[in-house]
Design an enzyme around this catalytic site. Sequence first.
Site, short mmCIF file in Angstrom:
data_model
loop_
_atom_site.label_atom_id
_atom_site.label_comp_id
_atom_site.label_asym_id
_atom_site.label_seq_id
_atom_site.Cartn_x
_atom_site.Cartn_y
_atom_site.Cartn_z
N LYS A 85 -64.48 5.49 -67.03
CA LYS A 85 -64.56 4.65 -65.72
C LYS A 85 -66.28 4.41 -64.79
CE LYS A 85 -62.46 4.49 -60.95
NZ LYS A 85 -61.11 4.78 -60.13
N SER A 159 -58.23 0.90 -59.16
CA SER A 159 -59.60 0.69 -59.45
C SER A 159 -59.38 1.00 -60.58
CB SER A 159 -60.67 1.49 -58.29
OG SER A 159 -60.15 2.55 -58.66
N SER A 183 -55.02 4.47 -58.43
CA SER A 183 -56.40 4.30 -59.06
C SER A 183 -55.91 4.79 -60.49
CB SER A 183 -57.36 4.36 -58.40
OG SER A 183 -57.69 3.69 -56.90
#
Length: 473
Positions: A85, A159, A183
């Site tokens: 990420k 996210s 997330s």
Amino acid sequence: MTDLPDSEVAFSGVVGQAELIRSGQLSARELTEHALRRIERLNPTLNAFTRVLADEAIAEATRLDERQASGDPVGLLHGVPIAIKDENDVAGTPTTYGGAAVTRIANSDSEVVRRLRDAGAVIIGKTTMPEFGIWPFTETAAHGYTRNPWNTTVSTGGSSGGTAAAVASGMVAAGIGGDGGGSIRLPSAFCGLFGLKAQRGRVSTAPNGNLWRSLGTLGPLTRSVEDSALVYDAIIGTTPVDDYRAEPLGARFTEGAVSPLHPLRIAVSTRCPVRGVTPAPEVVAGVRAVAEMLSALGHRVDEHDPRYPDATASFLPQVLGGVRDEALRVDRPDLLEKRTRALSSIGRIASPRRVGRAAYRRGQRIAHTVNQVFDTYDIVLMPTTPALPRRIGQLEGTGLLSAVRKALPIAAYCSIWNVCGNPAAAVPAGFSTDGLPLSVQLVSRPNGELTILSLAHQLEGRIGWTNSRPPQA
């Protein structure tokens, strides 16, 4: 190259891929090339990766093959491609936090990436995220929409949405996400994955002292429980830089996942910790179905709602302060999204350390109240999110207040556990009538990851979610 079909290699998981390489059926380079071909084919549709490190990954895999051929010991993740990420530093690339405002190149790997490399993982690329991970929808002005492999008209959540899309579609067997308010769990829920948010302080956030103050932690998204446990075993640990440190556990995560499980006391609750949020009927039905399954497996299952104080005064200042911290790291603040600039401006009042400490202390008091449920029960079973996956374009044309109104209900079942710091996991629970993934959340007492892993592993054996593959795969 092994004679296994492409899809069998892609969906063999972290454990399976590591064994293919360890046994000599596949080289690290062959597996990396396989992953790169899938990324080339699927990423134009799903938009899971913002940056593919093809040359670097091939070079890394080649070095790992040479090491294995020389007889040197190999790591837990030897040769397995892993996605990162884009809030984690990977040397030689910018850490964009999902937007366009960072152009500065990271000089070194973050601690999590360093540990992955030490375990033999191949870092294959950086994944999409909403700017600074603010929203539970992976949509940005810089990179567009990330689409769900189960239905490309709906969101992956956020996210860690890019990581979720990459794993669910079999581009990679695992990817790193971060969870400051759901997330890891929310995109896992939207994409049919297993996603454990570990105990606060279990995994290092270095070079940063924290992730959204006391709220955030880093960890993997995977298809199986054992895959998650294996990646965690590779990355667990902190450094002197870290603000928080979890209590050491008596076993490795991989041992906990497969250990025999005695009957547990399980509280089932569909009441939302946030007032005014009502779960969808199919979400409630999914929780009830899993509760019946657990009862049939011999666990004591009761209807019981934990006490949930209002966590706003702890959660909101830490989110605002965390966004402000990250905004101060960019080198092109003029390229921040308008909503992000507004939040960062508000976050100025939450930036002083005394404000953060006060919010953390409030969170500790809230945790004391909420955790009383674990005086009686081992696990709380509850929804991961009140809603089924939303249509893409949730943030299109929205201002700050409109975006907040859309976002807050999605994370309503998750964010309380960031405030408290407890481990919590999103667990696949079948599919809706429209074929979209359903998910339940398992929450344990502080430092109770091993209990979650063993129970989730038992459910995986009963539900068999790893056998399901999305249309975009």
